[in-house]
Design a protein around this motif. Structure first.
Motif, PDB file in Angstrom:
ATOM      1  N   GLY A  22      15.240  36.673 -36.078  1.00  0.00           N
ATOM      2  CA  GLY A  22      15.868  37.975 -36.261  1.00  0.00           C
ATOM      3  C   GLY A  22      17.144  37.970 -37.083  1.00  0.00           C
ATOM      4  N   TYR A  23      17.632  36.793 -37.424  1.00  0.00           N
ATOM      5  CA  TYR A  23      18.825  36.706 -38.268  1.00  0.00           C
ATOM      6  C   TYR A  23      18.443  36.946 -39.725  1.00  0.00           C
ATOM      7  CZ  TYR A  23      21.432  34.661 -34.418  1.00  0.00           C
ATOM      8  OH  TYR A  23      22.063  34.452 -33.220  1.00  0.00           O
ATOM      9  N   PRO A  24      19.368  37.494 -40.507  1.00  0.00           N
ATOM     10  CA  PRO A  24      19.086  37.644 -41.932  1.00  0.00           C
ATOM     11  C   PRO A  24      19.051  36.272 -42.601  1.00  0.00           C
ATOM     12  CG  PRO A  24      21.247  38.566 -41.375  1.00  0.00           C
ATOM     13  CD  PRO A  24      20.637  38.056 -40.110  1.00  0.00           C
ATOM     14  N   LYS A  25      18.244  36.153 -43.639  1.00  0.00           N
ATOM     15  CA  LYS A  25      18.193  34.909 -44.399  1.00  0.00           C
ATOM     16  C   LYS A  25      19.412  34.856 -45.315  1.00  0.00           C
ATOM     17  CE  LYS A  25      13.238  35.395 -44.477  1.00  0.00           C
ATOM     18  NZ  LYS A  25      13.327  36.727 -43.908  1.00  0.00           N
ATOM     19  N   LEU A  26      19.934  33.659 -45.537  1.00  0.00           N
ATOM     20  CA  LEU A  26      21.077  33.520 -46.431  1.00  0.00           C
ATOM     21  C   LEU A  26      20.579  33.503 -47.877  1.00  0.00           C
ATOM     22  CD1 LEU A  26      24.070  33.242 -46.777  1.00  0.00           C
ATOM     23  CD2 LEU A  26      23.843  30.781 -46.443  1.00  0.00           C
ATOM     24  N   VAL A  27      20.001  32.416 -48.311  1.00  0.00           N
ATOM     25  CA  VAL A  27      19.382  32.330 -49.633  1.00  0.00           C
ATOM     26  C   VAL A  27      18.092  31.543 -49.450  1.00  0.00           C
ATOM     27  CG1 VAL A  27      19.582  31.460 -51.992  1.00  0.00           C
ATOM     28  CG2 VAL A  27      21.617  32.294 -50.819  1.00  0.00           C
ATOM     29  N   THR A  28      16.993  32.106 -49.862  1.00  0.00           N
ATOM     30  CA  THR A  28      15.696  31.434 -49.790  1.00  0.00           C
ATOM     31  C   THR A  28      15.071  31.523 -51.164  1.00  0.00           C
ATOM     32  OG1 THR A  28      15.455  32.120 -47.494  1.00  0.00           O
ATOM     33  CG2 THR A  28      13.478  31.340 -48.607  1.00  0.00           C
ATOM     34  N   ARG A  29      14.764  30.371 -51.745  1.00  0.00           N
ATOM     35  CA  ARG A  29      14.177  30.356 -53.080  1.00  0.00           C
ATOM     36  C   ARG A  29      12.728  29.925 -52.972  1.00  0.00           C
ATOM     37  NH1 ARG A  29      13.044  27.268 -57.508  1.00  0.00           N
ATOM     38  NH2 ARG A  29      13.530  25.304 -56.487  1.00  0.00           N
ATOM     39  N   LEU A  30      11.840  30.731 -53.538  1.00  0.00           N
ATOM     40  CA  LEU A  30      10.422  30.397 -53.588  1.00  0.00           C
ATOM     41  C   LEU A  30      10.089  29.932 -54.999  1.00  0.00           C
ATOM     42  CD1 LEU A  30       8.930  33.480 -51.721  1.00  0.00           C
ATOM     43  CD2 LEU A  30       9.557  31.268 -50.777  1.00  0.00           C
ATOM     44  N   ASP A  31       9.434  28.804 -55.083  1.00  0.00           N
ATOM     45  CA  ASP A  31       9.040  28.244 -56.371  1.00  0.00           C
ATOM     46  C   ASP A  31       7.524  28.352 -56.476  1.00  0.00           C
ATOM     47  OD1 ASP A  31       8.750  26.755 -58.700  1.00  0.00           O
ATOM     48  OD2 ASP A  31       8.972  24.824 -57.678  1.00  0.00           O
ATOM     49  N   GLN A  85      27.522  36.132 -33.828  1.00  0.00           N
ATOM     50  CA  GLN A  85      28.600  36.368 -32.859  1.00  0.00           C
ATOM     51  C   GLN A  85      28.181  37.395 -31.808  1.00  0.00           C
ATOM     52  OE1 GLN A  85      31.822  37.360 -35.523  1.00  0.00           O
ATOM     53  NE2 GLN A  85      32.709  35.326 -35.334  1.00  0.00           N
ATOM     54  N   ARG A  86      27.424  38.393 -32.225  1.00  0.00           N
ATOM     55  CA  ARG A  86      26.965  39.409 -31.265  1.00  0.00           C
ATOM     56  C   ARG A  86      25.885  38.863 -30.340  1.00  0.00           C
ATOM     57  NH1 ARG A  86      27.125  42.872 -35.865  1.00  0.00           N
ATOM     58  NH2 ARG A  86      24.898  42.635 -36.112  1.00  0.00           N
ATOM     59  N   ARG A  87      24.979  38.058 -30.878  1.00  0.00           N
ATOM     60  CA  ARG A  87      23.820  37.626 -30.101  1.00  0.00           C
ATOM     61  C   ARG A  87      23.986  36.261 -29.440  1.00  0.00           C
ATOM     62  NH1 ARG A  87      18.931  38.038 -33.985  1.00  0.00           N
ATOM     63  NH2 ARG A  87      17.885  37.250 -32.165  1.00  0.00           N
TER      64      ARG A  87
END
Length: 93
Positions: A22-31, A85-87
């Protein structure tokens, strides 16, 4: 081809989402890579070759816009931190 790869990217990112709890992704690169099989369907020729979480970005290579990307990553990192921090739920599976 752009439309095809965008569609495939969305499907892959959706499949990866449960790993982030449920956390947002930071940076995910698909090749994506191409052409293991010859088919008439150009979209079918593409496959995911590599998935990188928080990849090297080579921001130094584009002096003009490098800080725009840095700022986007910093804002996304703040989202992740605030939600954590919230969860207080660890990322690890």
């Amino acid at each position: 081809i752009k439309k095809c790869l965008l569609s495939k990217s969305k499907k892959v990112l959706k499949m990866l989402s449960p790993m982030f709890k449920g956390y947002p992704k930071l940076v995910t690169r698909l090749d994506f890579a191409c052409c293991l099989k010859k088919t008439n369907n150009n979209c079918a020729n593409f496959f995911v070759n590599e998935i990188e979480f928080n990849p090297g970005l080579y921001t130094h290579a584009d002096a003009k816009d490098r800080f725009l990307l840095d700022m986007k990553i910093a804002k996304q990192l703040l989202k992740v931190i605030k939600q954590y921090q919230r969860r207080r739920v660890a990322f690890m599976i």
